[in-house]
Design an enzyme around this catalytic site. Structure first.
Site, mmCIF file in Angstrom:
data_model
loop_
_atom_site.group_PDB
_atom_site.id
_atom_site.type_symbol
_atom_site.label_atom_id
_atom_site.label_comp_id
_atom_site.label_asym_id
_atom_site.label_seq_id
_atom_site.Cartn_x
_atom_site.Cartn_y
_atom_site.Cartn_z
ATOM 1 N N ASP A 153 -5.026 -8.210 -16.316
ATOM 2 C CA ASP A 153 -4.055 -7.810 -15.411
ATOM 3 C C ASP A 153 -2.882 -7.431 -15.817
ATOM 4 O O ASP A 153 -2.191 -6.614 -15.454
ATOM 5 C CB ASP A 153 -3.917 -9.395 -14.557
ATOM 6 C CG ASP A 153 -3.150 -9.366 -13.302
ATOM 7 O OD1 ASP A 153 -2.317 -10.088 -12.763
ATOM 8 O OD2 ASP A 153 -3.094 -8.139 -12.760
ATOM 9 N N ARG A 198 0.515 4.920 -1.974
ATOM 10 C CA ARG A 198 1.019 3.648 -2.777
ATOM 11 C C ARG A 198 -0.321 2.972 -3.536
ATOM 12 O O ARG A 198 0.176 2.156 -4.323
ATOM 13 C CB ARG A 198 1.353 2.952 -1.878
ATOM 14 C CG ARG A 198 2.714 3.331 -1.093
ATOM 15 C CD ARG A 198 3.090 2.387 0.213
ATOM 16 N NE ARG A 198 3.339 0.874 -0.331
ATOM 17 C CZ ARG A 198 3.071 0.093 0.054
ATOM 18 N NH1 ARG A 198 2.521 -0.140 1.427
ATOM 19 N NH2 ARG A 198 3.327 -1.247 -0.314
ATOM 20 N N LYS A 199 -1.563 3.438 -3.674
ATOM 21 C CA LYS A 199 -2.665 2.759 -4.167
ATOM 22 C C LYS A 199 -3.093 3.441 -5.595
ATOM 23 O O LYS A 199 -3.129 4.625 -5.842
ATOM 24 C CB LYS A 199 -3.962 2.826 -3.242
ATOM 25 C CG LYS A 199 -3.537 2.135 -2.010
ATOM 26 C CD LYS A 199 -5.004 2.040 -1.316
ATOM 27 C CE LYS A 199 -5.152 3.245 -0.501
ATOM 28 N NZ LYS A 199 -6.257 3.167 0.624
HETATM 29 C C1 LIG Z 1 7.444 -1.913 -17.976
HETATM 30 C C2 LIG Z 1 6.123 -2.447 -18.223
HETATM 31 C C3 LIG Z 1 5.698 -3.551 -19.336
HETATM 32 C C4 LIG Z 1 4.494 -3.776 -19.569
HETATM 33 C C5 LIG Z 1 4.038 -5.139 -20.270
HETATM 34 C C6 LIG Z 1 4.247 -6.053 -19.153
HETATM 35 C C7 LIG Z 1 3.434 -6.047 -18.188
HETATM 36 C C8 LIG Z 1 3.443 -6.835 -16.868
HETATM 37 C C9 LIG Z 1 2.498 -6.720 -15.948
HETATM 38 C C10 LIG Z 1 2.287 -7.848 -15.032
HETATM 39 C C11 LIG Z 1 1.148 -7.622 -13.863
HETATM 40 C C12 LIG Z 1 1.326 -8.748 -13.184
HETATM 41 C C13 LIG Z 1 0.985 -8.429 -11.779
HETATM 42 C C14 LIG Z 1 0.767 -9.603 -10.926
HETATM 43 O O1 LIG Z 1 0.280 -10.690 -11.435
HETATM 44 S S1 LIG Z 1 1.151 -9.452 -9.253
HETATM 45 C C15 LIG Z 1 0.794 -11.011 -8.595
HETATM 46 C C16 LIG Z 1 -0.629 -10.989 -7.890
HETATM 47 N N1 LIG Z 1 -0.451 -10.375 -6.738
HETATM 48 C C17 LIG Z 1 0.107 -10.528 -5.485
HETATM 49 O O2 LIG Z 1 0.322 -11.821 -5.530
HETATM 50 C C18 LIG Z 1 0.182 -9.644 -4.338
HETATM 51 C C19 LIG Z 1 -0.031 -10.287 -3.078
HETATM 52 N N2 LIG Z 1 -0.224 -9.208 -2.109
HETATM 53 C C20 LIG Z 1 0.747 -8.401 -1.549
HETATM 54 O O3 LIG Z 1 1.951 -8.870 -2.044
HETATM 55 C C21 LIG Z 1 0.438 -7.394 -0.623
HETATM 56 O O4 LIG Z 1 -0.892 -7.620 -0.231
HETATM 57 C C22 LIG Z 1 0.516 -6.139 -1.399
HETATM 58 C C23 LIG Z 1 2.166 -5.691 -1.842
HETATM 59 C C24 LIG Z 1 -0.537 -6.050 -2.537
HETATM 60 C C25 LIG Z 1 0.195 -4.816 -0.482
HETATM 61 O O5 LIG Z 1 0.784 -5.220 0.827
HETATM 62 P P1 LIG Z 1 1.998 -4.256 1.512
HETATM 63 O O6 LIG Z 1 2.394 -4.643 2.703
HETATM 64 O O7 LIG Z 1 2.813 -3.646 0.630
HETATM 65 O O8 LIG Z 1 0.742 -2.997 1.777
HETATM 66 P P2 LIG Z 1 -0.604 -2.982 2.649
HETATM 67 O O9 LIG Z 1 -1.102 -4.294 3.200
HETATM 68 O O10 LIG Z 1 -0.239 -1.951 3.908
HETATM 69 O O11 LIG Z 1 -1.639 -2.121 1.806
HETATM 70 C C26 LIG Z 1 -1.470 -0.785 1.615
HETATM 71 C C27 LIG Z 1 -2.727 -0.156 1.190
HETATM 72 O O12 LIG Z 1 -3.272 -0.787 0.374
HETATM 73 C C28 LIG Z 1 -4.530 -1.274 0.850
HETATM 74 N N3 LIG Z 1 -4.965 -2.450 0.192
HETATM 75 C C29 LIG Z 1 -4.007 -3.525 0.086
HETATM 76 N N4 LIG Z 1 -4.487 -4.766 -0.538
HETATM 77 C C30 LIG Z 1 -5.802 -4.368 -0.568
HETATM 78 C C31 LIG Z 1 -7.119 -4.824 -1.528
HETATM 79 N N5 LIG Z 1 -6.814 -6.218 -1.707
HETATM 80 N N6 LIG Z 1 -8.010 -4.204 -1.268
HETATM 81 C C32 LIG Z 1 -8.329 -2.980 -0.908
HETATM 82 N N7 LIG Z 1 -7.108 -2.395 -0.411
HETATM 83 C C33 LIG Z 1 -6.011 -3.039 -0.172
HETATM 84 C C34 LIG Z 1 -4.376 -1.300 2.273
HETATM 85 O O13 LIG Z 1 -5.829 -1.240 2.779
HETATM 86 C C35 LIG Z 1 -3.621 0.034 2.411
HETATM 87 O O14 LIG Z 1 -4.292 1.031 2.465
HETATM 88 P P3 LIG Z 1 -4.171 2.194 3.706
HETATM 89 O O15 LIG Z 1 -4.162 1.519 5.040
HETATM 90 O O16 LIG Z 1 -2.729 2.724 2.904
HETATM 91 O O17 LIG Z 1 -5.336 3.049 2.989
#
Ligand SMILES: CCCCCCCCCCCCCC(=O)SCCNC(=O)CCNC(=O)[C@H](O)C(C)(C)COP(=O)(O)OP(=O)(O)OC[C@H]1O[C@@H](n2cnc3c(N)ncnc32)[C@H](O)[C@@H]1OP(=O)(O)O
Length: 238
Positions: A153, A198-199
């Site tokens: 993840d 956004r996906k």
């Molecule tokens: C800077 C880099 C540093 C690198 C190193 C550090 C790394 C750190 C990394 C840390 C990493 C840690 C990361 C973590 O641990 S993140 C923590 C775990 N994740 C969560 O807690 C997220 C919980 N869920 C939500 O908040 C909402 O559901 C989200 C924000 C995800 C979408 O809610 P939102 O209201 O915004 O959007 P929408 O519902 O209109 O959906 C939009 C589109 O997506 C499609 N969709 C949605 N869900 C699914 C699904 N399950 N399967 C298939 N499709 C899905 C949906 O059909 C729609 O499609 P369309 O109708 O537009 O075609």
């Protein structure tokens, strides 16, 4: 600004969309509040050190970039988004006091997640060198499946952040093919496969460092959050 743009640090190919590479470099050299845990320490095995040195070598021509890693989540979020998180941080410092970025929640070296990530911007690829410590045990002598899910993840999450900015995991699907021995070193290799609105769709393989053993393979879907709202507003409005 980083999260005002339609995508994150990476746009097409090598060019970092939305902000210049300099800003990316600036982020890398930004003074952070917490220490960089993605540097070698005495708990790293020779395999871990050799693999790390190999990737450092590949950073010399800019193809790869070493990604620092901190115990404070906000220190991971580059550029403009930091301000959002900064306000989040300032707004509720009390509630946040004592929080740690999960994979960096142990201070004793070698007992938990020992890892270092490297990003290949042009391939939209993030790899993670991972050495699971004894506090990650599931079955005797092997890494707990949840710890493997965590490092996957984080690796695909880091890749998605660089491509699409502020994202959250919507789906993570893992097939566990061979258990990971504690203390061994594996390569978590992830890339962005497709972006639809956004996906952000990614795939990931976890292999032994000789490439002979496939430990796990995964697909992930990350959703880009609405950058006009703060992360707190975004999450609480769902
Ligand atoms: C800077 C880099 C540093 C690198 C190193 C550090 C790394 C750190 C990394 C840390 C990493 C840690 C990361 C973590 O641990 S993140 C923590 C775990 N994740 C969560 O807690 C997220 C919980 N869920 C939500 O908040 C909402 O559901 C989200 C924000 C995800 C979408 O809610 P939102 O209201 O915004 O959007 P929408 O519902 O209109 O959906 C939009 C589109 O997506 C499609 N969709 C949605 N869900 C699914 C699904 N399950 N399967 C298939 N499709 C899905 C949906 O059909 C729609 O499609 P369309 O109708 O537009 O075609």
């Amino acid at each position: 600004m980083l999260y005002e743009c339609s995508s994150g640090l990476l746009g097409n190919g090598h060019h970092l969309h939305g902000i210049s590479t300099i800003s990316f470099q600036a982020w890398l050299s930004q003074s952070k509040r917490s220490k960089d845990y993605a540097l070698p320490n005495s708990s790293w095995s020779q395999d871990m050190m050799d693999l790390y040195s190999r990737f450092l070598e590949m950073c010399k021509d800019g193809t790869w970039k070493r990604i620092p890693s901190y115990s404070d989540t906000a220190d991971h979020v580059p550029g403009k988004a930091c301000v959002h998180l900064e306000s989040l941080k300032l707004a509720n410092e009390k509630e946040r006091k004592g929080t740690r970025f999960f994979p960096r929640n142990l201070d004793t070296e070698g007992v938990g997640f020992e890892y270092a990530m490297f990003l290949n911007p042009s391939e939209k690829r993030m790899v993670c060198l991972f050495q699971p410590g004894p506090y990650l045990e599931g079955h005797r002598g092997f890494a707990h499946g949840g710890s493997t899910a965590t490092i996957i993840d984080s690796t695909v999450g880091g890749c998605a952040i660089f491509v699409a900015g502020r994202v959250m995991t919507a789906n993570l699907s893992i097939n566990y093919r061979n258990p990971i021995p504690l203390g061994s070193v594996v390569l978590v290799d992830s890339k962005v496969d497709q972006i639809e609105g956004r996906k952000v769709f990614l795939s990931c393989h976890v292999r032994s460092i000789d490439g002979q053993t496939l430990h796990a393979e995964a697909t992930a879907l990350f959703i880009q959050l609405n950058s006009t709202k703060s992360l707190q507003q975004q999450v609480s409005s769902q």
